[in-house]
Design a protein around this motif. Sequence first.
Motif, PDB file in Angstrom:
ATOM      1  N   PHE A 181       0.843  -1.429  -0.152  1.00 26.77           N
ATOM      2  CA  PHE A 181      -0.028   0.229  -0.107  1.00 26.77           C
ATOM      3  C   PHE A 181       0.875   1.103   0.364  1.00 26.77           C
ATOM      4  O   PHE A 181       0.404   2.681   0.151  1.00 26.77           O
ATOM      5  N   SER A 218       2.933   2.760   2.649  1.00 29.40           N
ATOM      6  CA  SER A 218       2.828   2.859   3.833  1.00 29.40           C
ATOM      7  C   SER A 218       4.298   2.920   4.761  1.00 29.40           C
ATOM      8  O   SER A 218       4.704   4.268   5.529  1.00 29.40           O
ATOM      9  N   LYS A 245       4.026   6.074  -2.053  1.00 29.35           N
ATOM     10  CA  LYS A 245       2.248   5.636  -1.666  1.00 29.35           C
ATOM     11  C   LYS A 245       1.706   5.682  -2.614  1.00 29.35           C
ATOM     12  O   LYS A 245       1.498   6.543  -4.067  1.00 29.35           O
ATOM     13  N   GLY A 246       0.322   5.071  -2.156  1.00 26.58           N
ATOM     14  CA  GLY A 246       0.238   4.858  -3.415  1.00 26.58           C
ATOM     15  C   GLY A 246       0.213   3.151  -4.470  1.00 26.58           C
ATOM     16  O   GLY A 246      -0.941   3.374  -5.780  1.00 26.58           O
ATOM     17  N   ASP A 273      -0.499   0.294  -4.389  1.00 23.82           N
ATOM     18  CA  ASP A 273      -2.036  -0.105  -4.611  1.00 23.82           C
ATOM     19  C   ASP A 273      -2.190   0.117  -5.438  1.00 23.82           C
ATOM     20  O   ASP A 273      -3.628  -0.797  -6.201  1.00 23.82           O
ATOM     21  N   LEU A 274      -2.622   1.223  -6.080  1.00 20.06           N
ATOM     22  CA  LEU A 274      -3.723   1.967  -7.508  1.00 20.06           C
ATOM     23  C   LEU A 274      -2.576   1.595  -8.865  1.00 20.06           C
ATOM     24  O   LEU A 274      -2.911   1.135  -9.375  1.00 20.06           O
ATOM     25  N   LYS A 275      -1.547   1.396  -8.361  1.00 18.30           N
ATOM     26  CA  LYS A 275      -1.126   1.209  -9.954  1.00 18.30           C
ATOM     27  C   LYS A 275      -0.601  -0.736 -10.119  1.00 18.30           C
ATOM     28  O   LYS A 275      -0.878  -0.578 -11.099  1.00 18.30           O
ATOM     29  N   HIS A 314      -6.980  -4.268  -0.638  1.00 17.78           N
ATOM     30  CA  HIS A 314      -6.530  -2.152  -0.389  1.00 17.78           C
ATOM     31  C   HIS A 314      -7.066  -2.382   1.619  1.00 17.78           C
ATOM     32  O   HIS A 314      -8.238  -2.913   1.824  1.00 17.78           O
ATOM     33  N   THR A 335      -9.760   3.598   2.461  1.00 18.25           N
ATOM     34  CA  THR A 335     -10.232   4.271   0.852  1.00 18.25           C
ATOM     35  C   THR A 335     -11.064   3.871   0.687  1.00 18.25           C
ATOM     36  O   THR A 335     -10.509   4.182  -0.628  1.00 18.25           O
ATOM     37  N   LEU A 364     -11.512   4.312  -3.255  1.00 15.45           N
ATOM     38  CA  LEU A 364     -11.126   3.112  -3.933  1.00 15.45           C
ATOM     39  C   LEU A 364     -13.048   3.202  -6.000  1.00 15.45           C
ATOM     40  O   LEU A 364     -12.280   2.519  -6.754  1.00 15.45           O
ATOM     41  N   TYR A 373     -12.147   5.272  -8.242  1.00 13.29           N
ATOM     42  CA  TYR A 373     -10.733   4.778  -9.197  1.00 13.29           C
ATOM     43  C   TYR A 373     -10.708   3.908 -10.048  1.00 13.29           C
ATOM     44  O   TYR A 373     -10.792   3.783 -11.465  1.00 13.29           O
TER      45      TYR A 373
END
Length: 209
Positions: free
Chosen positions: A127, A129, A135-136, A138-140, A157, A161, A165, A168
């Motif tokens: 994640f 952290s 940072k972010g 997991d979004l990648k 996740h 968030t 999410l 997103y």
Amino acid sequence: MKKITRKKHLEMKIQSILPHPKPKVELEQYSTPSIIASDLLWNALSLGDIEDKNILDLGCGSGIFAIGSALLGAKSAIGIDIDEDSINLALENASNMKAENIDFISEDVLGLENNFDADTIFQNPPFGSQKKADKGMDLKFVKKAHDLSPDVLYSFHMASTEDFLINYFDELSFEITHIFRYSFPIPKIYDFHTKESRDVNVIVIRSTL
């Protein structure tokens, strides 16, 4: 290899998957508990996302989702992780389980090209952290999963968030069908941990393209 047909047998089987002996803090390596992995895998099986499907496990670690999928009758399962120690461990675990039609590749998930015919992707990404630069992360992973064009994505996740999410995933044209909720125990495995264990609320988003 005999296909597992009962959830409790799946959990008992994957309990013996060896965890990473020296997890790396910069990769945020935490083993997914067998009770969580078996519950998610069983739900995925019930939804028709595993049996006779091609499975991709991104950031596979010890290989629990790839191996679990193979035990449940996946057509094929491939685990990918940037950490060679994790890949070697996953190969050992798969051998111990006598899992068939399974392979593991040491490669950066974010650099993958769409050379995989994946029906279903599982991912429990870092994640970001521990390092601000990550940072972010997991979004990648979600964006990369989108680029790989699976039919179904299961992605872990932080529960905190969730609202972000949902937006997103919608921007990426994923359709969220289910959200599974778990209390994820984080054991004291790194020097900066002050408690023996703590629970973190996580969600797993099932989405389709």
